[in-house]
Design an enzyme around this catalytic site. Sequence first.
Site: not given
Length: 407
Positions: A208-209
């Site tokens: 993810g980020n």
Amino acid sequence: MLNGKHIVLGITGGIAAYKSVVLLRLLVKNGAEVQVVMTPNACEFVRPLTFSTLSGKPVITQFFSANSGEWHSHVDLGIWADLFVIAPATASTIGKMANGIADNMLVTTYLSAKEDVMIAPAMDLDMWRHPSTQRNIDCLKKDGVIVIQPDAGELASGLSGKGRMAEPEIILREIKEYFRRKETLKGIKALVTAGPTYEKLDPVRFIGNYSSGKMGFEIADELHRRGAEVTLISGPVSVKPYSDEINLIGVESAREMYREALKCFPDADLAVFAAAVADYAPEKISELKIKRENEEELEIKLVRNPDIAAELGKRKTSRQITVGFALETHNEKENALKKLKSKNLDWIVLNSLQDPEAGFMKETNKVTIWNKENSKFPFEAKSKREVASDIIDVISQSLEKSGSIVG
Ligand code: CTP
């Protein structure tokens, strides 16, 4: 201009309450239907009878009517109202609003309000500049309350300085401007992507980020506030849109976001790509949890995700406007303009990670916007809500040109 508009006018206990008589008169003259709610202290300054005579409605001061025992529903008021204006708003009421202290009908109505809320603070200059008041004002602004700045001048205390409630004519002008803005994107269908995407590795892990989704949600909220019909496609976030009228589609991966965006795009006049979409996803999703083996290294092969902005850019018709974001660490302008071109965008909003006020998980943002003609619109660091408003002010020019809105 205000014909048919329902306004709840909240009046709190300050000497400026006498000016609210004029404000009420102006609102009614301009066609608004007004329901006055007063705090007990406000009734010490001006009698409720004055306001009920001018508004043509009994003033609400308590949770229930002492004579009939009728319960005054703050929830119903919230549904009825198009706007809640609190003028004057004393330091005490501002503090209660910021902290959710609902010990009177007015603050309870505020906590139940579905409509936007505008306040016109009024107090002595020392109270206005006190860190506690300023903290509460900042907090209310963050919560989306519109603050009409007090004037500087002679105060009831005999002192002179900032703290005097804005004149009723100024408050009326702000109210009219509020409703005018609310109509500016009426009839526009907007699509917004927001948040991060999660690219699944196995049943318990993903790539993810750090995107919080705040910027995209603020843009969706602001578009809705100006009358647009908004579809918001978001990756996993903890923020929520401010209105149930925003069509929120929750997704997890870039591919899911792409699928949903493809479905919505043909109908959209405007698309804003604010999502931090993962460019790559694991080639294979393991059905079982990946176990630690004896090897020191684990290799995961990643494959390209679709570029949503670029793919929709290819399908864009002449009436559609698209806006992208570029979050860069270096060669900002060059990289941003490259994205503008390669994704066939009309506008690109650049935030530089070199800016301490910009980027992921921040409350503020600092952006520079470019259009296809290379015109540059730089902005100061502001709250994400204010940035959203600036972005929409600028891109509205294109919507006017494309004929989607009449300027
Ligand atoms: N974008 C998108 N789909 C992707 C990647 C990006 O829709 N798969 C959109 C973003 O929402 C943003 C713009 O494209 O509006 C630019 O995103 P960014 O991640 O900065 O650009 P990339 O093209 O991925 O380039 P790079 O990561 O190499 O900087």
